[in-house]
Design an enzyme around this catalytic site. Structure first.
Site, PDB file in Angstrom:
ATOM      1  N   LYS A 116      -1.224   7.693 -12.462  1.00 48.75           N
ATOM      2  CA  LYS A 116       0.178   7.810 -12.881  1.00 48.75           C
ATOM      3  C   LYS A 116       0.537   6.793 -13.953  1.00 48.75           C
ATOM      4  CE  LYS A 116       2.079   9.853  -8.645  1.00 48.75           C
ATOM      5  NZ  LYS A 116       0.805  10.072  -7.949  1.00 48.75           N
ATOM      6  N   GLU A 200       9.366   2.189  -9.944  1.00 50.16           N
ATOM      7  CA  GLU A 200      10.315   2.849 -10.836  1.00 50.16           C
ATOM      8  C   GLU A 200      11.734   2.753 -10.288  1.00 50.16           C
ATOM      9  OE1 GLU A 200       7.662   6.406 -12.839  1.00 50.16           O
ATOM     10  OE2 GLU A 200       8.955   6.882 -11.149  1.00 50.16           O
ATOM     11  N   HIS A 235       9.743  12.033   0.877  1.00 50.49           N
ATOM     12  CA  HIS A 235       9.114  12.367  -0.394  1.00 50.49           C
ATOM     13  C   HIS A 235       8.078  13.470  -0.271  1.00 50.49           C
ATOM     14  CE1 HIS A 235      11.227   8.863  -1.799  1.00 50.49           C
ATOM     15  NE2 HIS A 235      10.588   8.115  -0.931  1.00 50.49           N
ATOM     16  N   GLU A 275       5.542  17.383 -13.393  1.00 52.61           N
ATOM     17  CA  GLU A 275       6.704  17.174 -12.544  1.00 52.61           C
ATOM     18  C   GLU A 275       7.734  16.296 -13.245  1.00 52.61           C
ATOM     19  OE1 GLU A 275       5.767  16.127  -8.558  1.00 52.61           O
ATOM     20  OE2 GLU A 275       4.294  17.730  -8.355  1.00 52.61           O
ATOM     21  N   GLU A 288       5.140  12.806 -13.184  1.00 47.42           N
ATOM     22  CA  GLU A 288       3.690  12.782 -13.049  1.00 47.42           C
ATOM     23  C   GLU A 288       3.146  14.161 -13.356  1.00 47.42           C
ATOM     24  OE1 GLU A 288       3.540  11.639  -8.953  1.00 47.42           O
ATOM     25  OE2 GLU A 288       3.206  13.690  -8.262  1.00 47.42           O
ATOM     26  N   ASN A 290       0.142  16.705 -11.796  1.00 48.49           N
ATOM     27  CA  ASN A 290      -0.868  16.989 -10.788  1.00 48.49           C
ATOM     28  C   ASN A 290      -1.909  17.922 -11.398  1.00 48.49           C
ATOM     29  OD1 ASN A 290       0.112  15.560  -8.425  1.00 48.49           O
ATOM     30  ND2 ASN A 290       1.840  16.967  -8.518  1.00 48.49           N
ATOM     31  N   ARG A 292      -4.178  19.975 -10.576  1.00 49.73           N
ATOM     32  CA  ARG A 292      -4.728  20.879  -9.556  1.00 49.73           C
ATOM     33  C   ARG A 292      -3.717  21.977  -9.288  1.00 49.73           C
ATOM     34  NH1 ARG A 292      -1.400  19.375  -5.462  1.00 49.73           N
ATOM     35  NH2 ARG A 292      -0.820  17.181  -5.274  1.00 49.73           N
TER      36      ARG A 292
END
Length: 656
Positions: A116, A200, A235, A275, A288, A290, A292
């Site tokens: 990230k 963050e 989350h 995202e 971020e 992903n 996949r």
């Protein structure tokens, strides 16, 4: 196209990949641990190879063992699913070195986006807006706390090497930072093999919107529109839908461009998800990528008419993308709910056990069920406790929401506690129905989601009393009358007394059989129940209310399923309860099987209610056991590193 592939995963995603491979005529090889020897994905695959003990670190995360299995079976490619090795660049490189195709992006893209911190730097250079925060390599606790202090609270600590809510904590104040950081690092190390984190600014009332991207080896990159994944707890996503409610064409185009620009910047090939965090005002920031397939990919498939696993296979085989951006269109609305073995009313604690009874909605044009288990399978403490994903589609959101309510009402699970009733309450909240979405929706709707509002009417209690007393006493028409245990007496039917417990409330009830049914005494109310029971089904008239459904006896527990929320009643035994209190009255018990991570107080400490006493790890997540009242911790019966069973005595505690 490939002739045979190996699936380096388990559960629902392995079954999902097998389904597409069967349709395409591609043979599949499953891998399994000791805990998964009889799992559904093993039963469905054409071949299956044992890869080690139950712990993921000794089986599903052992790249060399999985590669060996692929070579031994002649698999041409490996599909990693999601989780485990799916975002492991070293594994992708090892596949390439072994001459086996990795069905996913190049290792360079995983390196660039899988970390990230590195991804944030890349996006910053590309001009994509970023959430304020620290994304560097320095990991000293004091330094990170200073960064958080400078950013301003609340902040979000996030694992740099993974997602899925693991290694992530919201921190409200500087005094809480060190403990949250340590917990995040432990989870990140356990889940991803990398303890590095980033810090963050926590955006208040954000929406979590992600863009599905796809690239091929011919330089083509498209996006398949967005998904709204704002409804989360700890989350982790609970409900997902596509398209995002309220999304304007301009904002969709801007986010789609940002996502495809990000994919092109790293030479992306295969399925990926970019995202974003979006504010109520319409601003969005890169969060971020992903690298996949995502758990929630079915909602994208349903609104675009695509099979993303087929796309993955075709792209990995060197073929171009099946559609251009102009050919992709949104049709209708889809919603996904994740059915988990967890107790939503006890802090979402995981639940383990054997699925003694499992009924899920029938698949149709409007309903899709992606399941990794069947009746008789076990939910173990070693892996994610997902039972199935329920995905619905209809021409618009309102009708899709009705489909989801109906699908959730049809879920019947006995053997583990599930979040099915919670999900049904969740989709019926005002916030979700009116698309007032943000990541704090569950907390905001806490009162509406409180199970104590569902204590049951007198009719519910009367129905349960009849089923508890007579639910197993009506054999078929050809059975002997001597087998019918209906309390018949020569002088007339006797009254049967039963005490039931439901949501903490105990009620004594009296059931008397009549010519056309039963008469139930509920406190001062006398309720006539008319009808008959057929096997484990009921169709009964209680006053003006007709109730139909199914019921299941499980020891002293009675599970009642119908058109409303599933209800669980327990036959109350005051003698057994007294014995339990006598045995454990001064103890705190393990709420689930797991491993003790750390003890947080010294023996002999005086603590206040809510004080964290110890941390357990189960199903890849940490759970903190807190003091139930003001009192004294006399000692611990387990130490850090111990594996403990459900109900094990952990703390000798005395309340003031």
């Amino acid at each position: 196209m490939f002739n045979k592939i190996l699936i380096a995963n388990r559960g629902e995603i392995a079954c999902r990949v097998i389904a597409t491979c069967r349709r395409l005529g591609v043979a599949t090889v499953a891998v399994y641990s000791d805990a998964d020897r009889n799992a559904r994905h093993v039963r469905l695959a054409d071949e299956a190879i044992h890869i080690g003990p139950a712990a993921a670190a000794e089986s599903y995360l052992r790249a060399e063992v999985i590669l060996d299995a692929a070579q031994r079976t002649g698999a041409q490619a490996i599909h990693p699913g999601y989780g485990f090795l799916s975002e492991n660049a070293d594994f992708a490189r090892a596949c390439e070195a072994a001459g086996i195709i990795f069905i996913g992006p190049p290792a360079s893209a995983i390196d660039a986006m899988g970390d990230k911190s590195a991804a944030k730097a890349l996006m910053q250079a590309a001009g994509v807006p970023l959430t304020p925060g620290y994304h560097g390599e320095q990991q000293e606790p004091a330094f990170l706390r200073a960064q958080a202090d400078a950013i301003g609270y609340p902040v979000l600590i996030k694992a740099s090497a993974g997602g899925g809510g693991k290694g992530m904590r919201k921190v409200e104040a500087s005094a809480d930072f060190d403990a949250a950081l340590l917990s995040c690092q432990r989870e990140a190390q356990a889940a991803f093999g990398n303890a590095q984190v980033l810090v963050e600014k926590y955006i208040e009332r954000p929406r979590h919107i992600e863009i599905q991207v796809f690239g091929d080896s011919h330089g083509n990159v498209v996006h398949l529109f967005e998904r709204d994944c704002s409804v989360q707890r700890r989350h982790q996503k609970v409900l997902e839908e596509a398209p995002a409610p309220g999304m304007t064409a301009e904002r969709r185009a801007a986010m789609g461009k940002a996502a495809t620009d990000a994919a092109r910047a790293v030479g992306y090939v295969g399925a990926g998800t970019v995202e974003f965090i979006a504010s109520p005002s319409g601003e969005f920031w890169f969060m971020e990528m992903n690298t996949r397939l995502q758990v929630e990919h079915p909602v994208t498939e349903l609104i675009t008419g695509t099979d993303l696993v087929e796309w993955q296979l075709r792209v990995a085989a060197g073929q171009p993308l099946p559609k251009t951006q102009e050919q992709l269109q949104i049709h209708g609305h889809a919603i996904e709910a994740r059915l988990y073995a967890e107790d939503a009313d006890r802090g979402f604690l995981p639940s383990t056990g054997t699925l003694r009874h499992l009924r899920l909605p029938a698949s149709s044009t409007n309903v899709r069920v992606d399941a990794g288990v069947e009746q008789g399978d076990a939910i173990t403490p070693y892996y994610d406790p997902m039972i199935a994903k329920l995905i619905v589609w209809d021409v618009d959101r309102e009708r899709a929401l009705q489909r989801m309510q109906q699908a959730l009402a049809q879920c019947q699970v006995v053997g583990v506690t599930t979040n099915a009733a919670f999900l049904r309450r969740l989709v019926m909240t005002g916030s979700f129905r009116h698309a007032n979405l943000d990541t704090a929706l569950i907390e905001r709707e806490g009162e509406a989601l409180d199970v104590r509002h569902l204590a049951g009417s007198d009719n519910d209690w009367a129905l349960a009393a009849v089923l508890a007393v007579h639910g197993n006493t009506h054999p078929g028409n050809d059975a002997s009358p001597w087998d019918i245990a209906d309390s018949w007496r020569l002088t007339g039917p006797a009254a049967r007394c039963v005490t039931l417990e439901h949501l903490g409330r105990h009620r004594p009830l009296q059931v008397r059989q009549c010519a056309d049914g039963w008469q139930v005494q509920c406190d001062d109310a006398c309720i006539n129940v008319i009808g008959r029971l057929t096997g484990d089904y009921y169709s009964l008239q209680l006053g003006e209310q007709l109730l139909r459904g199914q019921f299941v006896h499980e020891g002293d527990a009675l599970h009642v399923f119908g058109s409303g929320n599933p209800q669980r009643f327990t036959l109350h035994d005051p003698v057994a309860e007294a014995d339990t209190h006598a045995d454990h009255g001064g103890s705190l018990l393990a709420p689930m099987p797991g491993r003790v991570v750390t003890l947080l107080v010294e023996p002999g400490s005086s603590v206040t209610r809510g004080t964290p006493l110890l941390v357990m790890e189960a199903m890849k997540m940490e759970h903190t056991l807190q003091a139930p009242a003001d009192g004294t911790v006399h000692g611990f019966r387990a130490k850090a590193g111990d594996q403990v069973g459900d109900g094990a005595v952990l703390v000798d505690f005395e309340a003031d």
